[in-house]
Scaffold this active site. Sequence first.
Site, PDB file in Angstrom:
ATOM      1  N   ALA A 262       1.083  -1.327  -0.024  1.00 30.65           N
ATOM      2  CA  ALA A 262      -0.042  -0.315   0.178  1.00 30.65           C
ATOM      3  C   ALA A 262       0.893   1.253  -0.014  1.00 30.65           C
ATOM      4  O   ALA A 262       2.004   1.148   0.353  1.00 30.65           O
ATOM      5  CB  ALA A 262      -0.901   0.007   1.228  1.00 30.65           C
ATOM      6  N   GLU A 298      -0.916   2.658   7.125  1.00 31.28           N
ATOM      7  CA  GLU A 298      -1.135   3.757   6.116  1.00 31.28           C
ATOM      8  C   GLU A 298      -1.663   5.059   6.713  1.00 31.28           C
ATOM      9  O   GLU A 298      -1.206   5.968   6.547  1.00 31.28           O
ATOM     10  CB  GLU A 298      -1.770   3.300   4.859  1.00 31.28           C
ATOM     11  CG  GLU A 298      -1.313   2.323   4.314  1.00 31.28           C
ATOM     12  CD  GLU A 298       0.233   2.176   3.789  1.00 31.28           C
ATOM     13  OE1 GLU A 298       0.999   3.228   3.556  1.00 31.28           O
ATOM     14  OE2 GLU A 298       0.794   1.001   3.958  1.00 31.28           O
ATOM     15  N   HIS A 301       1.086   6.909   8.992  1.00 29.65           N
ATOM     16  CA  HIS A 301       1.675   7.507   8.151  1.00 29.65           C
ATOM     17  C   HIS A 301       1.236   8.995   8.030  1.00 29.65           C
ATOM     18  O   HIS A 301       1.964  10.032   7.834  1.00 29.65           O
ATOM     19  CB  HIS A 301       2.063   7.007   6.910  1.00 29.65           C
ATOM     20  CG  HIS A 301       3.329   5.931   6.762  1.00 29.65           C
ATOM     21  ND1 HIS A 301       4.632   6.227   7.203  1.00 29.65           N
ATOM     22  CD2 HIS A 301       3.366   4.674   6.156  1.00 29.65           C
ATOM     23  CE1 HIS A 301       5.061   5.322   6.994  1.00 29.65           C
ATOM     24  NE2 HIS A 301       4.252   4.262   6.398  1.00 29.65           N
TER      25      HIS A 301
END
Length: 850
Positions: A262, A298, A301
């Site tokens: 991803a 993700e 992040h």
Amino acid sequence: MAHVTEDKNFRLPLSIRPRRYAATLTLDMEAKTFSGQQTVELELEKPSNELILHANALQLGEVTFRANGKSLKPAEIRPVQVSETVVLRFGEQLPAGAAALDVAWTGRFTEGLRGLYAAGKVAATQFEAADARRLFPCFDEPAFKARWALTVRVPPGLTTLANGPLVKDEQDGPLRKLTFQETEVLSSYLVALVCGPLVGTPEEKVQGIPVRTWALPEKAHLTRFGQDAALAALPRLQDYFGLPYAFGKVDQVGIPDFEAGAMENAGLITYREIALLLDPATAPLSMQKRVAEVVTHELAHQWFGNWVTMVWWDDLWLNEAFATWMAYKIVNDWRPDWRVWLDFDTGKAAALHLDALRSTHPIRGEVRNANEAGESFDAITYEKGGAVLRMIEGFLGENAFREGMRQYMREHARSNAVADDLWRALANASSQPVLELANAWIGQSGYPLVSASVEGRTVTLAQQRYYSEPGVRSGERWPVPVVLRYADGGGVREQRVLLREAQTKVTLEGSGEVKWLCANAGSTGFYRVAYDDKALERLATNLQALEPAERIALLADRWALARSGQATVDSFLELASRFGDEEDDAVLDELVGRLAYVEARLVEGEEQKRFQQWVEKLLGAGLKKLGWDSAPGESDRVKLRRAALVRAVGGVARGKEALAEARPRVTRMLNGDKAALEPNLLDAAVAMVARAGDRPLYEKLLEKMLAEPDPATQRRYLMALTAFEDPALAGEAQKLFFTDKVKMQDVASFVTGLMGNRTGRDAWWAEMQKRWKEVLARTGGAPMLLRRVVESMGGLRERKQLEEARKLLTSQPVEEAKQAIGQTLERLDQDVALRERAMPEVSTWTKRQP
């Protein structure tokens, strides 16, 4: 005189910075081309007669520089291939201060899986590390953060998504013209665009943030789980950082062909379909955990990486290690019953394996260019980095660690930071020697083997670097945060020691006889432990007093000592034989994995049959007792234990009864009976049946694989095609590799499957050497896939094959996988030596078994 840009390690000068990009892109989906025009608002620190932008395979048209009411055209526009830049030289000095640069350009979709590329019917971008330059002329380094205002012109009837929400949709001749909200400041690698026939879940808001999950229409029924994972993670992340989410909305998109797992583009996260889409009714728990972990990684992040960004790629590890560790923390809070820290330990084990090689690298190493950054996406960067963060958190305590994190996020909001900024914040919050601890673990490769022996209430601890190669010694030391857990007259207690020296003696607190001692409590330390015989025997007789993670580490560390020649393989097998009654699924996974290695590499012929019988005897009774069908209301723990036992008895021991049980169930499942196999048994059962399967089964799996919308099921069938041991069918699978029926994203997994096929391996290896260039071409040059194709050579067995691999990789090296080549050859060298050394030993041991 050569220009500075004639060097692949060229870095942009810091004296010219972009502040804002306003870009309009026009996509031709049929011709796979695009055109663009943009105005970049710039800030020049001092006068200059040239501007340097990154651009790769773009054709620049009209270029104008504007400042102080005056317009200038460049005297020369010079693309430089080696540094992927374009140098704009002007006939006079450009003034210091604010300015604007207007650029028009054209380009083509990229053939591989980066830049702007076609993934089936979907056009998608993948820019990390340095591929934004394949779509925009831009300042393509992480330190150059700017705002991005995107407008896109596309054919009607397609869904188009960008980092910001859509603010305007108008007709523009035959095209739609879509204007997206301007972003917060972003590094270029975090900009994204997706366009295709996608459908989304209805928008749902969590703490005011709109969230949607997108897929191709035939996969829309698989979006719910990933959507729920995002809705669960976002509030927990806002809470941990004490900072609101900054990017307006979250779109998650399953892309039909994707290099990585991803990508954390701000507000528009792109995924390989298997990492986002699933049906919880039929997906094994391992898949559900994986999707939850990737989604959370993700989203983590969005703060750590997107809001505060590394200055340069040498701190990539900080982004990835942090998101890895954080994802497990958040998922564990959401679903404590999943015990995801035990899955984290599986990742840590891969890093321990890699980091025991001479060819390992420090977590933080020098990165001279974007290509080298691409090589850094490995188990050291992610898993060792994550494990070291967890070890430091364990030492500082959760609250001090979080306070340090929050300070760091506040101090560096919207900007860039380096690792030492984080250590300083953690040291401030905890008053502990964080810099010493962190830099020793981050800057130095390898890790210690801590030896532990107990006399009365005195523990002797010593450290030396662990190498998996027998006989290698070196003098490095670490500040090792050792946590001892032990049982005595007063019960079970813990004691912390920072082991800085080569050897030390510790007096245990408490009183009475020490019944057992574990020298890596909860297995949170990134080190291995060697116990003396007495301490090992005490642990082996008190296995159930240890936590699952500690039992896993006991097995893994003993195996590591056997690999490095500091213990015998039969001492490992003796320890393994104590685990026949093990009921914890995670511990069984570890055990089965190690036994699978022995069965596949260290026994042959009669010995192999004897070893298989021993495995069946050790674990078969457990499977008989559980049976293949799950009882109503059965816990996940029991389901996973059954799956581990099926892998042991059907996979490793190749038990005839297990195969006879699996065959009719797989047939029923392929004919649409969902109740034929409990979801957690699907992977093992399909693989086992395919191994012994015939042509009609091969053809059925191929046909189902091509038509299957569910990515996890599709991958299961794809990998099963590599497992057929009928030599003619193994040959069919080898031919299949060179066709587009195997998607680019799957070529590395497929090669690894072919390499693991007992009857097909030698023929495939011969083919692979002959057609090496074609094999590499199947990856489209994607660095992660190239690395994994090289790593698949680890499946070879014999010394002759090792020499052939060495010759192939020396005569036809893969530039993007230099590190992987070194690591793969070294590991294979050790595997071949272990096989030669241990086969007679294992043979003697199997003969002694009743």
